[in-house]
Design a protein around this motif. Structure first.
Motif, mmCIF file in Angstrom:
data_model
loop_
_atom_site.group_PDB
_atom_site.id
_atom_site.type_symbol
_atom_site.label_atom_id
_atom_site.label_comp_id
_atom_site.label_asym_id
_atom_site.label_seq_id
_atom_site.Cartn_x
_atom_site.Cartn_y
_atom_site.Cartn_z
ATOM 1 N N VAL A 191 4.284 3.114 0.885
ATOM 2 C CA VAL A 191 3.322 3.250 -0.202
ATOM 3 C C VAL A 191 2.110 2.402 0.151
ATOM 4 C CG1 VAL A 191 2.927 2.822 -2.660
ATOM 5 C CG2 VAL A 191 5.164 3.567 -1.882
ATOM 6 N N SER A 192 0.936 2.886 -0.161
ATOM 7 C CA SER A 192 -0.269 2.123 0.168
ATOM 8 C C SER A 192 -0.280 0.809 -0.609
ATOM 9 C CB SER A 192 -1.536 2.928 -0.137
ATOM 10 O OG SER A 192 -1.839 2.887 -1.506
ATOM 11 N N LEU A 193 -0.871 -0.174 0.016
ATOM 12 C CA LEU A 193 -0.960 -1.493 -0.619
ATOM 13 C C LEU A 193 -1.799 -1.427 -1.892
ATOM 14 C CD1 LEU A 193 -1.426 -3.664 2.586
ATOM 15 C CD2 LEU A 193 0.635 -3.427 1.186
ATOM 16 N N LEU A 194 -2.812 -0.585 -1.889
ATOM 17 C CA LEU A 194 -3.644 -0.442 -3.078
ATOM 18 C C LEU A 194 -2.826 0.114 -4.251
ATOM 19 C CD1 LEU A 194 -6.863 0.985 -1.366
ATOM 20 C CD2 LEU A 194 -6.470 -1.343 -2.198
ATOM 21 N N GLU A 195 -1.952 1.075 -3.965
ATOM 22 C CA GLU A 195 -1.102 1.651 -5.010
ATOM 23 C C GLU A 195 -0.134 0.603 -5.556
ATOM 24 O OE1 GLU A 195 2.250 5.149 -5.487
ATOM 25 O OE2 GLU A 195 0.742 5.358 -3.908
ATOM 26 N N LEU A 196 0.451 -0.212 -4.650
ATOM 27 C CA LEU A 196 1.355 -1.270 -5.111
ATOM 28 C C LEU A 196 0.618 -2.266 -5.994
ATOM 29 C CD1 LEU A 196 3.538 -2.036 -1.960
ATOM 30 C CD2 LEU A 196 4.197 -0.809 -4.025
ATOM 31 N N ARG A 197 -0.622 -2.579 -5.628
ATOM 32 C CA ARG A 197 -1.398 -3.514 -6.441
ATOM 33 C C ARG A 197 -1.644 -2.927 -7.821
ATOM 34 N NH1 ARG A 197 -7.046 -5.473 -4.290
ATOM 35 N NH2 ARG A 197 -7.491 -3.287 -4.662
ATOM 36 N N GLU A 198 -1.963 -1.629 -7.886
ATOM 37 C CA GLU A 198 -2.197 -0.979 -9.180
ATOM 38 C C GLU A 198 -0.958 -1.023 -10.058
ATOM 39 O OE1 GLU A 198 -3.594 2.957 -8.316
ATOM 40 O OE2 GLU A 198 -5.477 2.228 -7.448
ATOM 41 N N LYS A 199 0.231 -0.993 -9.439
ATOM 42 C CA LYS A 199 1.486 -1.027 -10.194
ATOM 43 C C LYS A 199 1.901 -2.452 -10.557
ATOM 44 C CE LYS A 199 3.472 3.185 -8.267
ATOM 45 N NZ LYS A 199 4.591 3.744 -7.501
ATOM 46 N N GLY A 200 1.102 -3.441 -10.157
ATOM 47 C CA GLY A 200 1.432 -4.831 -10.468
ATOM 48 C C GLY A 200 2.507 -5.410 -9.561
ATOM 49 N N LEU A 201 2.666 -4.835 -8.382
ATOM 50 C CA LEU A 201 3.704 -5.284 -7.458
ATOM 51 C C LEU A 201 3.123 -6.104 -6.309
ATOM 52 C CD1 LEU A 201 5.772 -1.988 -7.408
ATOM 53 C CD2 LEU A 201 6.291 -4.102 -8.636
ATOM 54 N N VAL A 202 1.928 -6.649 -6.534
ATOM 55 C CA VAL A 202 1.255 -7.481 -5.543
ATOM 56 C C VAL A 202 0.816 -8.761 -6.233
ATOM 57 C CG1 VAL A 202 -0.794 -7.635 -4.062
ATOM 58 C CG2 VAL A 202 0.479 -5.499 -4.181
ATOM 59 N N GLU A 203 1.048 -9.875 -5.573
ATOM 60 C CA GLU A 203 0.625 -11.166 -6.108
ATOM 61 C C GLU A 203 -0.206 -11.868 -5.037
ATOM 62 O OE1 GLU A 203 3.055 -15.134 -6.567
ATOM 63 O OE2 GLU A 203 3.538 -13.749 -8.212
#
Length: 190
Positions: free
Chosen positions: A36-48
Motif C-alpha cells: 500500500v502506498s505510504l500516502l494511503e497509510l498516512r491518510e488512514k492514520g497508520l503513520v506516525e
C-alpha cells in the motif's frame, strides 16, 4: 400452576449455570499494510512522524536482537505474521515471533511498497550523480532525496537511522555497512 413453577425454577437453574457471554467486541477492520502506498497509510492514520506504525513495531523489535538479518525467516511464518498484522491483531513481536521472521517481514514490507521507497526519478538522479563522477557534496544527495514525497523521506530517514544503529553493533551482529547495503539495497531501490 405447580408444574409451571417447577419448570421456571429448572429453566432458571440452567440459565444461571450458563456462563455469561462476553460482550462482542467489534473486530478490527482488515487493513492492508503491505503493498500500500505510504500516502494511503498516512491518510488512514497508520503513520506516525512519517513512519508507518507497522515498520516502527518491527524496527523496535529488531533493535533488541543479535544476529540480525543473517538468516531469512520461514516464508510461511512471515506470511502468517503479515496477515495477523493486516487483520488488526495485536502481535507481541518479542514473544511471538523469531528475529529472522520479523527481519524478513521488514524487508518484505519495503519490497512491497508500490513505487518503492526511493522512486525511480530520484533513483535515476542518484545514479546519474554518481556515474558522472561528481564529487558533489552530501548536500547534492540530500537535495535529491528531499524530492521524495515527505512520507517516503521520513521512512528513509528512519530506516537509515535504524541501519546505522545496527552497523554500530556490527561486532555482535556481523552486519557491516556493506552487508546491510547488500540486504536492503534491493528492497529500497527497486
Amino acid at each position: 400452576h405447580n408444574k409451571t413453577a417447577v419448570q421456571v425454577k429448572e429453566d432458571m437453574k440452567k440459565i444461571v449455570q450458563i456462563p455469561l457471554l462476553r460482550p462482542r467486541t467489534v473486530a478490527a477492520k482488515h487493513t492492508k499494510l503491505f503493498g500500500v502506498s505510504l500516502l494511503e497509510l498516512r491518510e488512514k492514520g497508520l503513520v506516525e512522524d512519517g513512519v508507518p506504525l507497522v515498520v516502527r513495531r518491527m524496527v523496535e523489535h529488531l533493535l533488541q536482537q543479535e544476529g540480525l538479518f543473517r538468516v531469512n525467516g520461514n516464508v510461511r511464518a512471515v506470511e502468517t505474521l503479515k496477515q495477523r498484522l493486516e487483520g488488526g491483531e495485536e502481535v507481541d513481536l518479542l514473544s511471538e515471533s523469531e528475529t529472522c521472521t520479523v527481519a524478513s517481514l521488514l524487508k518484505r514490507y519495503l519490497r512491497d511498497l508500490p513505487e518503492g521507497l526511493v522512486g525511480s526519478a530520484v533513483q535515476q538522479a542518484l545514479i546519474q550523480h554518481y556515474q558522472c563522477g561528481e564529487d558533489g557534496s552530501w548536500l547534492d544527495v540530500r537535495d535529491l532525496l528531499q524530492q521524495l514525497p515527505d512520507v517516503h523521506h521520513s521512512l528513509l530517514r528512519y530506516l537509515c537511522h535504524f541501519l546505522t544503529l545496527v552497523e554500530c553493533n556490527h561486532n555482535d551482529n556481523r552486519m557491516t555497512a556493506l552487508n546491510l547495503a547488500t540486504v536492503f539495497g534491493p528492497s529500497v531501490f527497486q
